[in-house]
Write a protein that holds these residues in place. Structure first.
Motif, short mmCIF file in Angstrom:
data_model
loop_
_atom_site.label_atom_id
_atom_site.label_comp_id
_atom_site.label_asym_id
_atom_site.label_seq_id
_atom_site.Cartn_x
_atom_site.Cartn_y
_atom_site.Cartn_z
N GLU A 516 12.26 11.69 9.02
CA GLU A 516 12.57 10.59 8.11
C GLU A 516 13.20 11.16 6.83
OE1 GLU A 516 8.86 7.71 9.44
OE2 GLU A 516 8.87 8.63 7.46
N HIS A 517 14.19 10.45 6.30
CA HIS A 517 14.91 10.95 5.12
C HIS A 517 14.38 10.31 3.84
CE1 HIS A 517 18.78 11.84 7.68
NE2 HIS A 517 17.68 12.00 8.38
N GLY A 518 13.07 10.15 3.72
CA GLY A 518 12.53 9.59 2.49
C GLY A 518 12.74 10.52 1.31
N ILE A 519 12.94 9.94 0.15
CA ILE A 519 13.05 10.71 -1.09
C ILE A 519 11.82 10.41 -1.94
CG2 ILE A 519 14.34 10.94 -3.25
CD1 ILE A 519 16.89 10.55 -1.69
N ARG A 520 11.12 11.45 -2.33
CA ARG A 520 9.84 11.28 -3.01
C ARG A 520 10.04 10.65 -4.39
NH1 ARG A 520 6.03 14.39 -1.15
NH2 ARG A 520 7.43 16.18 -0.95
N ARG A 521 9.29 9.60 -4.63
CA ARG A 521 9.28 8.95 -5.93
C ARG A 521 7.84 8.56 -6.27
NH1 ARG A 521 13.25 11.14 -6.61
NH2 ARG A 521 15.30 10.39 -7.26
N ARG A 522 7.60 8.18 -7.50
CA ARG A 522 6.27 7.77 -7.93
C ARG A 522 6.34 6.48 -8.73
NH1 ARG A 522 5.98 13.25 -7.50
NH2 ARG A 522 4.07 14.07 -6.52
N THR A 523 5.32 5.69 -8.59
CA THR A 523 5.20 4.47 -9.39
C THR A 523 4.86 4.87 -10.83
OG1 THR A 523 2.85 4.28 -8.89
CG2 THR A 523 4.38 3.19 -7.39
N PRO A 524 4.98 3.92 -11.78
CA PRO A 524 4.64 4.26 -13.17
C PRO A 524 3.23 4.80 -13.34
CG PRO A 524 5.88 2.21 -13.09
CD PRO A 524 5.60 2.59 -11.67
#
Length: 947
Positions: A516-524
């Motif tokens: 899977e080509h997910g890009i790591r991000r975070r919520t506030p």
């Protein structure tokens, strides 16, 4: 009117001829590390000072890198559509330009600059002089610096354009991520050294033939040594019989070092002896038909974009081997230069694909597609030439692929012709032209299981041209893409595998895809999720279609990978009474390195395995302790450590026997009806509604009819791949499965039973389900006899047929006897085995798919315990399924990411008596008829207890 591209736009300029990658004792200086970086919104805005720029005051960025992953612009995802107007060879004025500068120290002497990957196109300056340009993002370009490099400090500058004419040839299904994303190095070029090496290492009947062609600089003489074979001073350019030698295969990856030497330089190439042929409509290596158990592999990292560290690559290839995967299609470009060497070492068949895809022209009816435009031929041939030149010495490469989804046309035919000329030892692959007249294998993607079987029987629909038809029928068949691994799934793997095993011509395929080509991000508030198309404000995008892998972006296995491992396992274990039939399903390897282990309950041991050769079956007798009641499991494991897994690693397994059949209630006793509550043994029911409120004092609410599920990616489907052109999710929505309303027909008590009848129907429609519940008890247990009867003209089938209970408390313990430990649906879950399993709460049963959806069903269950603090409920039955989740189906369906799911202090327990399969309709066939759930009467008996 389309303008013809210039030659420089198509292939760049100033580079030396493409050549192989090989180890050498000539000095190599890596330029990986921090570079100075600046960006400009367009070429017109980019300062005209790169020849003199020193990077002072600029930002800093690592190389290799994709600059949007470092705060300069944003990633963008499209699958097919170009994110710019289709106006080849032109690109928009809004075209980010990235300038990169660094210095390096050089001890003196001739050198070249090597760029392994620049997306999309780059111009190169060294010490203020322009030395050339690149065209072809995932292709190596090398520039001779002999006239510009100097002893001491040197400056190299790169100007990289996000879009170029060649972007029309690079519409692969992945994130658009510009940057210098592969290694940069300076390589010494000693006079009289080795310029290029081309090796053929053929094998037949145990003997090898070696041909080494060498391009040496300045007319130098080169000689060849093969130390492990005791060969020294071999002449180049002629065939040498090297005697007996182990053949290289993906199962037996025997390699030797070939040393090429001149007086000035020593180069080493690791090669394997093997011969590839096509005979009897079969792809053969070293005279034997091979089975492809493959995956498509993109290069992606959730934090680094197109950059994948070497240790991650090795780990993921080991993970593939551990899951019985033996082949990789390098979709849709040549991989990092180090990957073929790892494939040689660990043992993989590689389909090495050219850096080519023009899929975006599909959106305009293929008008202007470069594949059939003579002006673009130089680009096609240059890309094919670079692919072959770099990787041709690798034993793992068994097929060259012209590219992917580039339509048809003269340039593809020219590329095939060039491939055959440059390397007649390997066949050529291309899927986009189903007539297959220019290539050597018949390749398809997402063909239905029935069509694959017909092709295996040589019963496919004939081509109009008898000559072309006869040619295609002489070719082996591969599914270059199948079993789209998006979200919950893929289903239908077993039916594909049956054709691969039944017919010699159908030799397997490559699941789409590995990662899977997910890009790591975070919520506030710091919660992590994987972003997909649309999460970066793209003008157009294709959503979570970029997340369709057997592993997530961190390379953690999805349930689909475990199923694939089981389906393709290369050792057959069939238990019949007191015997185990062991079949060696490898193509080349015997089972000398395999140990058989058995377990039944707490007992276990090791079985003596006689010699078993590829294709042979042996019988192993079970010891007395292995025969009896319960479930027997036999496992084939590695007897010793290998390069890809430790001793004890499980390759295959088989089971026989059954779980104990649960007991029902022995006798009925009277029920009590008082104060508006009907007491049926441990169960308390609302007298007015007939709803169950508690079992043994543990709060419960239900049961409610369950026909719908939060649509999976495969339920949502792609309409053109489904019979009738309507996805299952759309059909269920049209039938109103997600908006059911209940009408109570009656709540009736007898001396020893409570009978509840309801009619459940969707708003605006007149079809319905009549649900009849009959509750009885023996004082300790609560028995439910359930009948679900469809009424009216149902326009669709159902997602599930069962009942839902809401437990107004969060379970901290769930135990079950059935299939586990993972999820199982009618056409998935092959990896799950019968046994007793336990987890700490409902969340542990949940799979965090990139987009939330139905998941987590445990099947074949005979006994279920759901509890909190040691108190809860027990459900028994004869092979039901259950899903325990903190969230409702509606909450799952409404969420775009797992972090969108609301906090929960309850448990939704769904007891399914029948389920619809999963299929692979996110891009492929839908659920097969035998796995579909039509609207039909469903009956079952379940028994509840306090526990």
């Amino acid at each position: 009117m389309t303008t013809a591209p210039t030659l420089q736009e198509l292939v760049g300029d100033g580079w030396i001829a493409p050549r192989a990658r090989f180890a050498t004792d000539a000095a190599l200086l890596s330029l990986n590390g921090e570079w100075s970086f600046r960006s400009s919104p367009s070429r017109a805005d980019a300062p005209d000072d790169l020849a003199s720029a020193d990077g002072a005051g600029w930002d800093r960025i690592p190389v290799p890198s994709s600059w949007p992953m470092h705060g300069h612009g944003a990633p963008a995802y499209t699958n097919v559509r170009f994110p710019f107007p289709v106006d080849p060879p032109h690109v928009p004025d809004e075209n980010t330009i990235g300038d990169l500068v660094r210095t390096f120290d050089w001890p003196g002497g001739p050198a070249l600059l090597r760029l392994d990957g620049v997306d999309a196109a780059g111009e190169v300056w060294v010490n203020g002089r322009r030395v050339g340009s690149t065209a072809g993002s995932r292709l190596v370009h090398e520039f001779d610096l002999t006239d510009v490099v100097r002893t001491g400090t040197n400056t190299v500058a790169l100007r990289v354009a996000q879009w170029a004419a060649t972007s029309y040839l690079e519409d692969q299904d992945m994130w658009w991520l510009p940057g210098v994303f592969r290694d940069v190095a300076v390589q010494a070029l000693p006079p009289g050294g080795v310029q290029d090496v081309r090796v053929e290492a053929q094998w037949a009947d145990g003997y090898g033939v070696l041909i080494v062609d060498v391009d040496a600089r300045d007319g130098a003489t080169a000689l060849v040594d093969v130390p492990s074979l005791g060969l020294t001073g071999l002449a180049t350019g002629v065939a040498h019989d090297v005697g007996r030698v182990d053949g290289w295969t993906a199962e037996t990856p025997a390699l030797v070092d070939v040393v090429v030497r001149t007086e000035a330089e020593r180069a080493t190439v690791r090669v394997g002896f093997r011969t590839i042929t096509i005979e009897d409509a079969q792809l053969k290596v070293n005279g034997r038909r091979i089975r492809i158990r493959g995956v498509n592999r993109h290069e992606h990292h959730p934090d680094l974009g197109r950059v994948v560290p070497a240790e991650v690559v090795r780990a993921e290839l080991r993970l593939m081997k551990q899951h019985n995967i033996n082949a990789i299609r390098t979709s849709h470009y040549p991989p990092h230069p180090d990957l073929p060497g790892l494939a040689d070492e660990l043992g993989f068949w590689l389909v090495d694909e050219c850096d080519l895809e023009t899929h975006g022209f599909f959106e305009v009816g293929w008008r202007g597609n470069p594949s059939d435009d003579a002006a673009w031929e130089p680009a096609y041939l240059d890309r094919m030439r670079r692919t072959i030149a770099r990787d041709r010495n690798h034993a793992s490469v068994i097929l060259w692929s012209l590219g992917n989804e580039a339509g048809t046309g003269r340039n593809l035919e020219a590329s095939a012709k060039l491939s055959h000329e440059l390397d007649p030892t390997r066949p050529v692959h291309y899927e986009g032209d189903w007539s297959s007249t220019a290539v050597d294998v018949y390749s398809r993607m997402y063909a239905h299981q029935d069509e694959v079987d017909a092709i295996g029987r040589q019963a496919e629909e004939p081509l109009p041209d008898p000559v072309a038809d006869a040619h295609r029928r002489s070719l082996p068949f591969l599914l270059c893409e199948y079993a789209h691994a998006m979200g919950n799934g893929p289903g239908g793997l077993s039916e594909y595998e049956a054709s691969f095993r039944r017919h010699p011509r159908t030799q397997g395929g490559f699941v789409w895809e590995w990662l899977e080509h997910g890009i790591r991000r975070r919520t506030p508030d710091g919660r992590e999720f994987f972003a997909y198309g649309g999460d970066f404000g793209e003008e157009i995008h294709d959503g979570n279609f970029v997340a369709d892998g057997l592993v997530d972006a961190d390379r953690r296995p999805r349930p689909g990978l475990l199923d694939y491992k089981k389906v393709i396992e290369p050792i057959g274990l069939e238990i019949d009474g007191a015997r185990v039939r062991v079949t060696d399903g490898y193509d080349f390897a015997d089972l000398a390195g395999v140990e058989l282990r058995w377990t039944r309950g707490s007992a276990g041991g090791v079985l003596a395995l006689p010699p078993v050769r590829p294709g042979e079956t042996a019988e192993v007798h079970l010891p007395e302790g292995a025969v009896g009641d319960g479930v027997l499991t036999v496992r084939a494991v590695l007897a010793a450590d290998t390069a890809w897994a430790p001793a004890g690693h499980e390759i295959a397994w088989g089971q026989a026997g059954e779980l104990p059949t649960p007991t029902s209630i022995a006798a009925r006793i009277p029920i009590e009806d008082r104060d508006g509550v009907v007491h049926v043994g441990p169960g308390a029911f609302d007298r007015r509604t007939g709803r169950l409120r508690s079992i043994g004092g543990t709060a419960v609410d239900g049961p409610a009819l369950a026909l719908w599920r939060a649509p999976t990616d495969n339920d949502l489907g792609v309409a053109q791949f489904l019979e009738g052109g309507v996805s299952d999710a759309a059909a269920w929505a049209a039938a109103g499965l997600d908006r059911l309303h209940e009408r109570r027909v009656g709540v009736r008590t007898t001396e020893d039973s409570l009978e509840v009848e309801t009619v459940i129907a969707p708003a605006a429609l007149d079809h319905r389900v009549r649900m009849r519940q009959r509750w009885t008890t023996d004082g300790d247990a609560l028995r439910l006899d359930l009948v679900l009867t469809p009424e009216g003209a149902w326009p669709s089938g159902w997602a599930r047929a069962g009942v839902e209970l809401v437990l107004p408390w969060a379970a901290d313990s769930i135990e079950w006897d059935g299939y586990g430990p993972g999820q199982r649906y009618p056409d998935t879950g092959q990896a799950q085995r019968l046994g007793k399993f336990a987890v700490d709460g409902a969340a542990a049963l949940h799979t965090d798919y990139v987009r939330p959806q139905e998941n987590g069903s445990r099947a074949g269950v005979h006994r279920l315990v759901v509890a909190r603090g040691g108190c809860g409920i027990v459900v028994t039955g004869d092979g039901f399924s259950f899903t325990a989740s903190p969230w409702t189906s509606s909450e799952l369906a409404a969420a775009a990411h797992p972090t969108d799911l609301p906090p929960s202090d309850r448990t939704r327990l769904t007891l399914d008596l029948a389920e619809h399969g999963i299929g692979t309709a996110s891009c492929g066939p839908g659920v097969l008829p035998q796995h579909r759930l039509d609207a039909r009467e469903v009956t079952a008996t379940l028994v509840f207890r306090a526990g």
